[in-house]
Design an enzyme around this catalytic site. Structure first.
Site, PDB file in Angstrom:
ATOM      1  N   ASN A 136       0.828  -1.220   0.000  1.00 13.23           N
ATOM      2  CA  ASN A 136       0.000   0.000   0.000  1.00 13.23           C
ATOM      3  C   ASN A 136       0.859   1.265   0.000  1.00 13.23           C
ATOM      4  OD1 ASN A 136       1.011   0.018   2.582  1.00 13.23           O
ATOM      5  ND2 ASN A 136      -0.965   0.096   3.632  1.00 13.23           N
ATOM      6  N   GLU A 143       1.543   4.574   7.367  1.00 13.77           N
ATOM      7  CA  GLU A 143       0.472   4.067   6.519  1.00 13.77           C
ATOM      8  C   GLU A 143      -0.139   5.192   5.686  1.00 13.77           C
ATOM      9  OE1 GLU A 143       0.303   1.017   6.282  1.00 13.77           O
ATOM     10  OE2 GLU A 143      -0.037  -0.092   8.127  1.00 13.77           O
TER      11      GLU A 143
END
Ligand code: PGA
Length: 254
Positions: A136, A143
């Protein structure tokens, strides 16, 4: 940013180990920022081999790892402290006192994060930061988000990350929900960044990270702005870059 194409995972690992070896040879008390995950394992094995052959001395090397699961002790076999001891530190002449990993058992996240930032500062910053990349686009455990987190912080792990790391646990429910991670500023302050990407699962995110917009939705994209960033990727990881840009060479300079 310079991208070096590697034939395969072994070739990638050899190239990465050569760059890290050069760093250690040129500055024997280098501060190395280290990464966990599957990707750097063979790089570490190559470094161990060079140490055994008498080509590397880690006695003055200091290390600082990117991240650690919150709630796991260093004895837990899925903690990153355990991993680093297992795949690298216990095989070389490094002083464990010179190795740093966030303390997963520290409940007080503010205290742990400011301690860790202070450790980085007290070492005079990071000479070379090794990175993997998540499917990702995460680097460390930064993140995808709507902003770039600056320094060490506590992060709630993305579902994508927990599922991807479930392969190391008996089930996804056992994967910790939170982790301590260095922030984007800590990484961007490193003198050199060396990012490794292997396998087709990284191909889209690698293209997005280095050929798309700089956005916290793809944390690795910030590395486009780093003055000394080297990417080593094997052919499966380069597939989308090759297809979309038409680049056919071995070295891509941007
Ligand atoms: P991997 O993980 O090396 O196991 O693919 C990379 C990462 O999540 O940063």
């Amino acid at each position: 940013m310079t991208i070096y194409a590697a034939k395969d995972y072994l070739d990638l690992s050899r190239k990465a180990a050569n760059i890290i070896s050069a760093q250690i040879t040129l500055k024997r008390n280098s501060v190395l920022g280290l990464a966990t995950g599957s990707t750097p394992v063979e790089t570490y094995r190559q470094l161990i081999e060079k140490y055994r052959q008498g080509d590397l001395d880690f006695s003055e090397i200091r290390t600082i790892n990117l991240d650690e699961y919150k709630g796991l002790s260093g004895e837990h076999n899925q903690s990153y402290r355990y991993f680093m001891n297992d795949v690298l530190f216990s095989h070389i002449n490094i002083d464990l006192k010179n190795t740093n990993i966030p303390d997963g058992l520290e409940e007080d996240s503010e205290k742990e994060c400011s301690r860790y930032n202070q450790v980085i500062r007290s070492m005079g910053g990071i000479d070379l930061q090794l990175l993997g990349i998540g499917g990702n686009g995460h680097i460390g455990f930064n993140e995808p988000s709507s902003f770039f987190e600056k320094e060490t912080h506590l992060v709630a792990l993305a579902e994508h990350t927990r599922k991807s790391n479930a392969r190391f646990f008996t089930s996804v429910d056992e994967v910790p929900t939170h982790a301590y991670t260095m922030g984007i500023k800590n990484i961007m302050d490193a003198g050199k960044v060396l990012l490794l990407a292997s396998g087709e699962a990284k191909a889209i995110t690698l293209y997005d990270s280095f050929f798309g917009f700089v956005t916290p939705e793809i944390p690795a994209s910030i590395l486009q702005l780093h003055p000394n960033c080297i990417v080593i990727a094997d052919e499966p990881a380069l597939a989308v870059i090759r297809e979309k840009t038409g680049w056919e060479g071995a070295v891509y300079d941007n």
